[in-house]
Design a protein around this motif. Structure first.
Motif, mmCIF file in Angstrom:
data_model
loop_
_atom_site.group_PDB
_atom_site.id
_atom_site.type_symbol
_atom_site.label_atom_id
_atom_site.label_comp_id
_atom_site.label_asym_id
_atom_site.label_seq_id
_atom_site.Cartn_x
_atom_site.Cartn_y
_atom_site.Cartn_z
ATOM 1 N N ASN A 134 0.900 -1.187 0.146
ATOM 2 C CA ASN A 134 0.119 0.013 0.052
ATOM 3 C C ASN A 134 0.727 1.454 -0.158
ATOM 4 N N TRP A 135 2.021 1.307 -0.516
ATOM 5 C CA TRP A 135 2.835 2.326 -0.591
ATOM 6 C C TRP A 135 2.142 3.522 -1.383
ATOM 7 N N GLY A 136 1.674 3.143 -2.313
ATOM 8 C CA GLY A 136 0.755 4.210 -3.334
ATOM 9 C C GLY A 136 0.027 5.193 -2.334
ATOM 10 N N TRP A 137 -0.706 4.640 -1.351
ATOM 11 C CA TRP A 137 -1.455 5.548 -0.523
ATOM 12 C C TRP A 137 -0.505 6.438 0.116
ATOM 13 N N VAL A 138 0.647 6.250 0.634
ATOM 14 C CA VAL A 138 1.498 6.872 1.522
ATOM 15 C C VAL A 138 2.203 8.061 0.501
ATOM 16 N N LEU A 139 2.296 7.550 -0.755
ATOM 17 C CA LEU A 139 3.027 8.423 -1.835
ATOM 18 C C LEU A 139 1.845 9.733 -2.053
ATOM 19 N N LEU A 140 0.604 9.212 -2.410
ATOM 20 C CA LEU A 140 -0.345 10.267 -2.349
ATOM 21 C C LEU A 140 -0.393 11.118 -1.365
ATOM 22 N N ASN A 141 -0.636 10.569 -0.088
ATOM 23 C CA ASN A 141 -0.357 11.391 1.238
ATOM 24 C C ASN A 141 0.689 12.410 0.898
ATOM 25 N N GLY A 142 1.769 11.954 0.585
ATOM 26 C CA GLY A 142 3.092 13.065 0.658
ATOM 27 C C GLY A 142 2.897 13.856 -0.291
ATOM 28 N N VAL A 143 2.419 13.650 -1.596
ATOM 29 C CA VAL A 143 2.288 14.501 -2.746
ATOM 30 C C VAL A 143 1.133 15.754 -2.253
ATOM 31 N N ILE A 144 0.232 15.387 -1.721
ATOM 32 C CA ILE A 144 -1.023 16.204 -1.247
ATOM 33 C C ILE A 144 -0.527 17.073 -0.212
ATOM 34 N N SER A 145 0.407 16.463 0.747
ATOM 35 C CA SER A 145 1.048 17.435 1.932
ATOM 36 C C SER A 145 1.769 18.359 1.324
ATOM 37 N N LEU A 146 2.843 18.118 0.285
ATOM 38 C CA LEU A 146 3.719 18.872 -0.212
ATOM 39 C C LEU A 146 3.169 19.770 -0.922
ATOM 40 N N ILE A 147 2.061 19.575 -1.742
ATOM 41 C CA ILE A 147 1.439 20.484 -2.611
ATOM 42 C C ILE A 147 0.789 21.663 -1.919
ATOM 43 N N LEU A 148 -0.079 21.165 -0.591
ATOM 44 C CA LEU A 148 -0.709 22.107 0.140
ATOM 45 C C LEU A 148 0.245 22.940 0.945
ATOM 46 N N GLY A 149 1.510 22.376 1.355
ATOM 47 C CA GLY A 149 2.601 23.011 2.034
ATOM 48 C C GLY A 149 2.962 24.198 1.120
ATOM 49 N N ILE A 150 3.205 23.929 -0.172
ATOM 50 C CA ILE A 150 3.798 24.851 -0.844
ATOM 51 C C ILE A 150 2.781 26.052 -1.270
ATOM 52 N N LEU A 151 1.262 25.660 -1.235
ATOM 53 C CA LEU A 151 0.443 26.444 -1.614
ATOM 54 C C LEU A 151 0.204 27.696 -0.335
ATOM 55 N N ILE A 152 0.381 26.951 0.964
ATOM 56 C CA ILE A 152 0.310 27.739 2.053
ATOM 57 C C ILE A 152 1.605 28.681 2.027
ATOM 58 N N TRP A 153 2.797 28.260 1.751
ATOM 59 C CA TRP A 153 4.078 28.809 1.661
ATOM 60 C C TRP A 153 3.922 30.058 0.776
ATOM 61 N N ARG A 154 3.510 29.754 -0.420
ATOM 62 C CA ARG A 154 3.470 30.891 -1.455
ATOM 63 C C ARG A 154 2.591 31.684 -1.172
ATOM 64 N N GLN A 155 1.651 31.825 -0.431
ATOM 65 C CA GLN A 155 0.552 32.903 -0.116
ATOM 66 C C GLN A 155 0.902 33.497 1.169
ATOM 67 N N TRP A 156 1.834 33.151 1.957
ATOM 68 C CA TRP A 156 2.295 33.593 3.128
ATOM 69 C C TRP A 156 3.002 35.127 2.988
ATOM 70 N N PRO A 157 2.422 35.916 3.719
ATOM 71 C CA PRO A 157 2.154 35.572 5.288
ATOM 72 C C PRO A 157 0.564 36.215 5.311
ATOM 73 N N VAL A 158 -0.148 36.315 3.983
ATOM 74 C CA VAL A 158 -1.422 36.324 4.071
ATOM 75 C C VAL A 158 -2.267 35.019 4.359
ATOM 76 N N SER A 159 -1.571 33.877 3.757
ATOM 77 C CA SER A 159 -2.442 32.706 4.375
ATOM 78 C C SER A 159 -2.394 32.514 5.893
ATOM 79 N N GLY A 160 -1.411 33.351 6.631
ATOM 80 C CA GLY A 160 -1.444 33.155 8.185
ATOM 81 C C GLY A 160 -2.941 33.515 8.654
ATOM 82 N N LEU A 161 -3.464 34.289 7.923
ATOM 83 C CA LEU A 161 -4.795 34.944 8.586
ATOM 84 C C LEU A 161 -6.107 34.121 8.065
ATOM 85 N N TRP A 162 -5.831 33.109 7.378
ATOM 86 C CA TRP A 162 -7.067 32.196 7.345
ATOM 87 C C TRP A 162 -6.795 30.612 7.313
#
Length: 202
Positions: A134-162
């Motif tokens: 089931n390594w594919g689920w861990v890979l998917l989890n990692g990809v989603i976490s990475l994308i979400l982290g990058i999106l938050i970081w790219r909009q920082w510091p505005v993202s810190g408000l929401w």
């Protein structure tokens, strides 16, 4: 000794299911309330973020006061000063959070983004290197976490408000839906969860 003991696992399970059935309406109502509250929190994520930070700040103040008071009850203990200083630190940090919830939320959001990015990279690397079951689920989890982290970081510091308010709202909604599902299942427990009686041994 009582002849009713010991209670079998089946009897204990039946009692627990019966209790769930009796309170299914409350469980369902609580779930609906949490979904509604989570929806409001998502719609007012900035306000929710500020309220959450203020709440955390007051929790730290309360915890620090209790710890400081506790330190004076063990004044002869060698760790008295460490206990006292920890309590004071909690109080000071708590007051800073309450006084500046927006700035604290922005700083915390940056930490969340870094955690998501590095956690995502770690999951992706481990899953690709080892390819365990089931390594594919861990890979998917990692990809989603990475994308979400990058999106938050790219909009920082505005993202810190929401961001924090958004996470709180989503968490409330998921908890609410899980309680709604539990309440609906609990409503039908006497039918689906009834344990058939076994004939007594001759």
């Amino acid at each position: 000794m009582s002849q009713d003991l010991p209670i079998t696992l089946t009897e204990l399970r039946t009692v627990g299911l019966s209790e769930l059935h009796k309170r299914w309406g409350w469980i369902l109502a609580l779930g609906i309330f949490l979904v509604a509250l989570g929806t409001v929190a998502l719609g007012a994520s900035v306000f929710t973020s500020l309220v959450t930070m203020v709440f955390i700040g007051w929790l730290m103040i309360g915890g620090g006061i209790v710890q400081a008071i506790h330190s004076f009850t063990v004044k002869n203990w060698s760790g008295f000063f460490i206990d006292l200083l920890a309590g004071i630190l909690y109080v000071v940090v708590g007051f800073l959070i309450v006084a500046h919830p927006a700035q604290t939320g922005i700083a915390l959001t940056l930490l969340i983004a870094m955690f998501l990015i590095f956690g995502g990279i770690f999951r992706i690397t481990v899953s690709l290197m080892h390819q365990f079951p089931n390594w594919g689920w861990v890979l998917l989890n990692g990809v989603i976490s990475l994308i979400l982290g990058i999106l938050i970081w790219r909009q920082w510091p505005v993202s810190g408000l929401w961001v924090i308010g958004m996470f709180v709202g989503i968490d409330m909604m998921f908890n609410g839906w899980s309680l709604i599902m539990l309440g609906l299942v609990a409503k039908d427990i006497p039918k689906s969860g009834e344990v058939p009686e076994t004939p007594e041994a001759a």
